[in-house]
Design a protein around this motif. Sequence first.
Motif, PDB file in Angstrom:
ATOM      1  N   GLY A  55      -3.143  23.149  27.789  1.00 20.23           N
ATOM      2  CA  GLY A  55      -2.867  22.130  28.799  1.00 20.23           C
ATOM      3  C   GLY A  55      -3.591  20.826  28.595  1.00 20.23           C
ATOM      4  N   TRP A  56      -3.964  20.512  27.334  1.00 23.31           N
ATOM      5  CA  TRP A  56      -4.644  19.247  27.058  1.00 23.31           C
ATOM      6  C   TRP A  56      -3.600  18.145  26.864  1.00 23.31           C
ATOM      7  N   ASN A  57      -3.569  17.152  27.757  1.00 28.07           N
ATOM      8  CA  ASN A  57      -2.715  16.004  27.504  1.00 28.07           C
ATOM      9  C   ASN A  57      -3.445  15.053  26.549  1.00 28.07           C
ATOM     10  N   SER A  58      -2.851  13.907  26.258  1.00 24.67           N
ATOM     11  CA  SER A  58      -3.454  12.993  25.282  1.00 24.67           C
ATOM     12  C   SER A  58      -4.799  12.450  25.753  1.00 24.67           C
ATOM     13  N   THR A  59      -4.936  12.235  27.054  1.00 28.61           N
ATOM     14  CA  THR A  59      -6.210  11.743  27.583  1.00 28.61           C
ATOM     15  C   THR A  59      -7.311  12.780  27.395  1.00 28.61           C
ATOM     16  N   ALA A  60      -7.009  14.040  27.692  1.00 30.94           N
ATOM     17  CA  ALA A  60      -8.001  15.108  27.505  1.00 30.94           C
ATOM     18  C   ALA A  60      -8.357  15.258  26.034  1.00 30.94           C
ATOM     19  N   PHE A  61      -7.333  15.221  25.168  1.00 31.74           N
ATOM     20  CA  PHE A  61      -7.576  15.345  23.732  1.00 31.74           C
ATOM     21  C   PHE A  61      -8.433  14.190  23.220  1.00 31.74           C
ATOM     22  N   GLY A  62      -8.094  12.966  23.621  1.00 28.62           N
ATOM     23  CA  GLY A  62      -8.844  11.803  23.162  1.00 28.62           C
ATOM     24  C   GLY A  62     -10.266  11.776  23.699  1.00 28.62           C
ATOM     25  N   THR A  63     -10.448  12.181  24.956  1.00 21.75           N
ATOM     26  CA  THR A  63     -11.788  12.218  25.540  1.00 21.75           C
ATOM     27  C   THR A  63     -12.654  13.245  24.822  1.00 21.75           C
ATOM     28  N   MET A  64     -12.084  14.415  24.545  1.00 19.30           N
ATOM     29  CA  MET A  64     -12.824  15.448  23.821  1.00 19.30           C
ATOM     30  C   MET A  64     -13.184  14.976  22.408  1.00 19.30           C
ATOM     31  N   GLN A  65     -12.225  14.354  21.705  1.00 26.12           N
ATOM     32  CA  GLN A  65     -12.489  13.898  20.341  1.00 26.12           C
ATOM     33  C   GLN A  65     -13.528  12.778  20.324  1.00 26.12           C
ATOM     34  N   GLY A  66     -13.488  11.894  21.301  1.00 29.69           N
ATOM     35  CA  GLY A  66     -14.467  10.822  21.368  1.00 29.69           C
ATOM     36  C   GLY A  66     -15.868  11.299  21.701  1.00 29.69           C
ATOM     37  N   SER A  67     -15.969  12.499  22.301  1.00 26.26           N
ATOM     38  CA  SER A  67     -17.282  13.022  22.686  1.00 26.26           C
ATOM     39  C   SER A  67     -18.167  13.299  21.481  1.00 26.26           C
ATOM     40  N   GLU A  68     -17.567  13.398  20.293  1.00 27.83           N
ATOM     41  CA  GLU A  68     -18.354  13.680  19.080  1.00 27.83           C
ATOM     42  C   GLU A  68     -19.512  12.701  18.921  1.00 27.83           C
ATOM     43  N   THR A  69     -19.286  11.452  19.267  1.00 32.17           N
ATOM     44  CA  THR A  69     -20.313  10.431  19.040  1.00 32.17           C
ATOM     45  C   THR A  69     -21.040  10.020  20.317  1.00 32.17           C
ATOM     46  N   PHE A  70     -20.773  10.713  21.439  1.00 28.15           N
ATOM     47  CA  PHE A  70     -21.320  10.284  22.735  1.00 28.15           C
ATOM     48  C   PHE A  70     -22.853  10.257  22.727  1.00 28.15           C
ATOM     49  N   LEU A  71     -23.487  11.352  22.311  1.00 34.85           N
ATOM     50  CA  LEU A  71     -24.954  11.417  22.311  1.00 34.85           C
ATOM     51  C   LEU A  71     -25.546  10.441  21.307  1.00 34.85           C
ATOM     52  N   ASN A  72     -24.858  10.246  20.203  1.00 38.48           N
ATOM     53  CA  ASN A  72     -25.346   9.313  19.191  1.00 38.48           C
ATOM     54  C   ASN A  72     -25.384   7.887  19.727  1.00 38.48           C
ATOM     55  N   VAL A  73     -24.386   7.541  20.537  1.00 35.07           N
ATOM     56  CA  VAL A  73     -24.281   6.168  21.033  1.00 35.07           C
ATOM     57  C   VAL A  73     -25.141   5.945  22.268  1.00 35.07           C
ATOM     58  N   PHE A  74     -24.997   6.796  23.278  1.00 33.84           N
ATOM     59  CA  PHE A  74     -25.591   6.504  24.584  1.00 33.84           C
ATOM     60  C   PHE A  74     -26.962   7.149  24.796  1.00 33.84           C
ATOM     61  N   ILE A  75     -27.286   8.170  24.022  1.00 36.38           N
ATOM     62  CA  ILE A  75     -28.639   8.738  24.091  1.00 36.38           C
ATOM     63  C   ILE A  75     -29.444   8.268  22.878  1.00 36.38           C
ATOM     64  N   PHE A  76     -28.821   7.441  22.049  1.00 37.21           N
ATOM     65  CA  PHE A  76     -29.454   6.850  20.858  1.00 37.21           C
ATOM     66  C   PHE A  76     -29.961   7.903  19.879  1.00 37.21           C
ATOM     67  N   PHE A  77     -29.267   9.052  19.852  1.00 40.54           N
ATOM     68  CA  PHE A  77     -29.747  10.100  18.956  1.00 40.54           C
ATOM     69  C   PHE A  77     -29.702   9.654  17.495  1.00 40.54           C
ATOM     70  N   LEU A  78     -28.727   8.863  17.132  1.00 39.35           N
ATOM     71  CA  LEU A  78     -28.591   8.449  15.737  1.00 39.35           C
ATOM     72  C   LEU A  78     -29.755   7.567  15.304  1.00 39.35           C
ATOM     73  N   ILE A  79     -30.261   6.745  16.227  1.00 37.04           N
ATOM     74  CA  ILE A  79     -31.439   5.939  15.914  1.00 37.04           C
ATOM     75  C   ILE A  79     -32.624   6.859  15.667  1.00 37.04           C
ATOM     76  N   PHE A  80     -32.783   7.884  16.522  1.00 34.81           N
ATOM     77  CA  PHE A  80     -33.869   8.843  16.321  1.00 34.81           C
ATOM     78  C   PHE A  80     -33.690   9.589  15.003  1.00 34.81           C
ATOM     79  N   ALA A  81     -32.416   9.858  14.662  1.00 37.23           N
ATOM     80  CA  ALA A  81     -32.159  10.540  13.398  1.00 37.23           C
ATOM     81  C   ALA A  81     -32.640   9.702  12.218  1.00 37.23           C
ATOM     82  N   GLY A  82     -32.430   8.386  12.303  1.00 31.45           N
ATOM     83  CA  GLY A  82     -32.916   7.508  11.246  1.00 31.45           C
ATOM     84  C   GLY A  82     -34.428   7.505  11.152  1.00 31.45           C
ATOM     85  N   ILE A  83     -35.089   7.535  12.313  1.00 29.48           N
ATOM     86  CA  ILE A  83     -36.553   7.590  12.323  1.00 29.48           C
ATOM     87  C   ILE A  83     -37.027   8.918  11.725  1.00 29.48           C
ATOM     88  N   ILE A  84     -36.358  10.022  12.114  1.00 27.58           N
ATOM     89  CA  ILE A  84     -36.695  11.336  11.553  1.00 27.58           C
ATOM     90  C   ILE A  84     -36.524  11.318  10.034  1.00 27.58           C
TER      91      ILE A  84
END
Length: 572
Positions: A55-84
Amino acid sequence: MEQVKTTPKSAPVALNEHAWARWTALGLLAFAMFCSYIFMDILSPIKDLLQSTRGWNSTAFGTMQGSETFLNVFIFFLIFAGIILDKMGVRFTAILSGAVMLVGAVINWYALTDAFLGSSLDVWFTEHLNYIPVFDELGISPFYKGMPASAKFSAVGFMIFGCGVEMAGITVSRGIVKWFKGREMALAMGSEMALARLGVATCMIFSPMFAELGGDISVSRSVAFGVVLLMIALIMFIVYFFMDRKLDHQTQAEEEKDDPFRISDLGKILSSMGFWLVALLCVLYYSAIFPFQKYAVNMLQCNLAFTDVPAGSFWASDAVTVWQYVIMIVVAAGSFASNFASNKAVRVVCLLLAIGALITYCWMGYMRQSASAIFAVFPLLAVGITPILGKFVDYKGKAASMLVLGALLLIACHLTFAFILPMFKGSPIGGVVLAYLTILVLGASFSLVPASLWPSVPKLVDAKIIGSAYALIFWIQNIGLWLFPMLIGKVLDSSNPQIAQALADGTMTEEVASVSYNYTAPLVMLACLGVAALVLGLVLKVVDRKKGLGLEEPNVKPRAEVAESEIEAAEM
């Protein structure tokens, strides 16, 4: 007493001085990224099945796929990854990224199993995360009210996987710089990306096969296939760990302690106009490609007239999937080998073999009447030309010019998909031929990026903060990779209101609805990203010429020039 003359022992040759060793290290890193690329798009070719079974419509599918980078962008995990990465080094970060990817993948798999349906987790995710303060007000929440519970929990796993895969990306880039600096770095980066992109083709071919195995549809089987491959990726990183440690022992390197990371170093990166232009080019290119990959199979399903293949025929069997993949490997191996064979006759034979295998593959894709098999050709031309482009940048330069050419091809391909391909829907052969040609050109345009953009970063920043520089570029890139899958889904639903109405009226089934979308609006949006990339590419050429960034210069200097620079360094 007669003295015995002794000659000083020559220093042992470092491991990265041996071509076999540095290319073996590259192979380990590239294969790990190959596995991660498979999982990144494992659900893309079965978007229609997710709509009909979960029952995933396009909005659900796109929201789920976009979540891949959510923590990297808004929790700045990728910046911490660079420091690590800068503080702990390539070895530690590689294994950490492999483990994080695997944990996220397992969660993603469980969310799509039948065991999740009706479970306490299913109930919890249905009742919760429908409103997240601040995030909802800003319009950046990774969940929304009415989003299927399986999509929410799958998004959680994809967020964790995204932290690992982006950490792996900057780690692999740093590892290649470490092993190939002063040598064939653009060729190495281009080759790594060429192999990694075969992961896209692999998931496009095998994900639908596993989902429909035995005639029983189960989307979780496709994800399980990806989980197994990520286990192999972790093993590759562990083997690389020991190779890299041996290299450091030989060179007496202390990458974690000699140049400790300081927050002030970020200012040096952010103050570089060249860095910003490269970073913005990166986000525009990747936002026009990676989000498109997630919808490309469904776009073809909606724009091409496919016919059902008889159930008992060879073209409907699982065997044809395996054979087509074998032929794909022949295409990749033949085209790749044609770049390295020293004998001209061998090069010609390899190239002809690759061309013949590519034609055979395309014919089989047409006979299968499979959108996923058609889009799987996306990386094949790139595999053949990326090493050529990488070698050209190494020895001739012109990296900024290649980025401009890539933008032009990107625009042309998206506009072709938007306006010309739908005109061929009534032509079963013409539409497939046009789709193949456009997809191959799009893959070729994308191959210009790793061959020219990534090797340019070491020219813009100090060596000790390369990890942080890559992390910042990946973070900026991740903003686009979070935003555009979600935007495409929302634009797709909003520009096709008749589908939602037909579903509500009961005049259309989920199966029919999943292949009835008009993709013109999302594709025009992606073409606009290409236009913006073209403008920035032209600006980058001007800045490079004025400031002497060296982006148009070759990476490999002539021996006389290298010797002169070494003498100057010794005299300082």
